[in-house]
Design an enzyme around this catalytic site. Structure first.
Site, PDB file in Angstrom:
ATOM      1  N   SER A 251       0.863  -1.174   0.000  1.00  0.00           N
ATOM      2  CA  SER A 251       0.000   0.000   0.000  1.00  0.00           C
ATOM      3  C   SER A 251       0.901   1.227   0.000  1.00  0.00           C
ATOM      4  CB  SER A 251      -0.881   0.005   1.257  1.00  0.00           C
ATOM      5  OG  SER A 251      -1.508   1.261   1.447  1.00  0.00           O
TER       6      SER A 251
ATOM      7  N   TYR B 235      -2.059  -0.846  10.338  1.00  0.00           N
ATOM      8  CA  TYR B 235      -2.068  -1.215   8.927  1.00  0.00           C
ATOM      9  C   TYR B 235      -0.774  -0.740   8.264  1.00  0.00           C
ATOM     10  CZ  TYR B 235      -3.647  -1.296   4.020  1.00  0.00           C
ATOM     11  OH  TYR B 235      -3.766  -1.518   2.658  1.00  0.00           O
TER      12      TYR B 235
END
Length: 267
Positions: free
Chosen positions: A144, A157
């Site tokens: 990401s 995350y």
């Protein structure tokens, strides 16, 4: 896409929806690859394969849950039994987060690490001996932009995705003489259910679509660009809209990026 994926066995995790489903569709229509579809939802995997028009000889369904990472050696062995080899492993499955660090239960932090980092690493380690024995292969991992820089509501995350970069950059160097390529993909905003399925501080699902995600790149467009990056054996590729500028700001203008992130919306 040229012939890079033709006649190869491609294993895609998180294949029941979003980016994973889009990858299946792309490979089904633009290559002769045989595909192993994995996620927790067995029925949905079959639905994805049917929708993609895959002939029964071109795919197999292999359910897995990254959180149960100790089972990965057995699952990898089962995958090899299906088609005799794995040429390309695409680690796409994962879980996102929408909660402030101080309001996130430590068990939620742990779950994010178990799924997004440990599970992915465990599956990769389980399949590597087969790739080496077969003379080579390709490992792709969906990270990401949060694997490059952090942002509000994404602390664990981002931590898990940063960990993926450290592991797979090191792995790439270790496998240099083994004919195994490693590609890290860093998506920006992509139109998937990632925000709907994201966990909050107490572990419950957010259940709503983020505005930025809704306005993001269509999953099919993203999948096409991702497969091109894999085909070119790029070490790392950031794919998205203007948000990918953050990767360059992080490298060359970190103070500027820090100011932007501090002012960012928390959803």
């Amino acid at each position: 896409m040229n012939t890079y994926f033709d006649n190869k066995v491609v294993w895609i995790t998180g294949a029941s929806s979003g980016i994973g489903e889009a990858l299946v569709n792309q490979l089904a229509t633009k290559s002769s690859a045989r595909i192993i579809l994995s996620s927790r939802n067995k029925e949905q995997l079959y639905a994805v394969a049917e929708k993609a028009g895959l002939d029964v000889n071109r795919f197999t369904v292999l359910p897995l849950d990254l959180e149960n990472y100790k089972k990965m050696p057995d699952i990898a062995a089962e995958a090899i039994e299906k088609f005799g080899k794995i040429d390309i492993l695409i680690n796409n499955a994962g879980l996102s987060q929408r909660s402030l660090a101080m309001e996130t239960d430590i068990e939620v932090d742990k779950r994010l690490m178990d799924i997004d980092f440990i599970g992915t690493v465990a599956l990769t380690k389980a399949i590597l001996p087969y790739m080496i024995r077969n003379g080579g292969g390709h490992i792709a991992v969906v990270s990401s932009l949060m694997g490059v820089f952090g942002a509000p509501m994404r602390s664990s995350y981002a931590a898990a995705k940063h960990a993926l970069h450290g592991f797979f950059d090191s792995l790439r160097a270790e496998l240099y003489t083994k004919n195994i390529a490693v590609t890290i993909i860093c998506p920006g905003f992509v139109q998937t259910d990632i925000s709907i399925n994201a966990v909050t501080g107490d572990g419950s699902l957010q259940g709503t679509m983020d505005d930025a995600t809704m306005k993001g790149m269509p999953a099919g467009v993203f999948a096409g660009k991702m497969l091109v990056a894999i085909e070119k054996k790029k070490n790392q590729a950031a794919i998205g809209g203007q948000e990918v500028i953050g990767t360059y700001l992080k490298r060359f203008f970190p103070a500027m990026l820090a100011k932007i992130v501090r002012k960012a919306k928390v959803v």
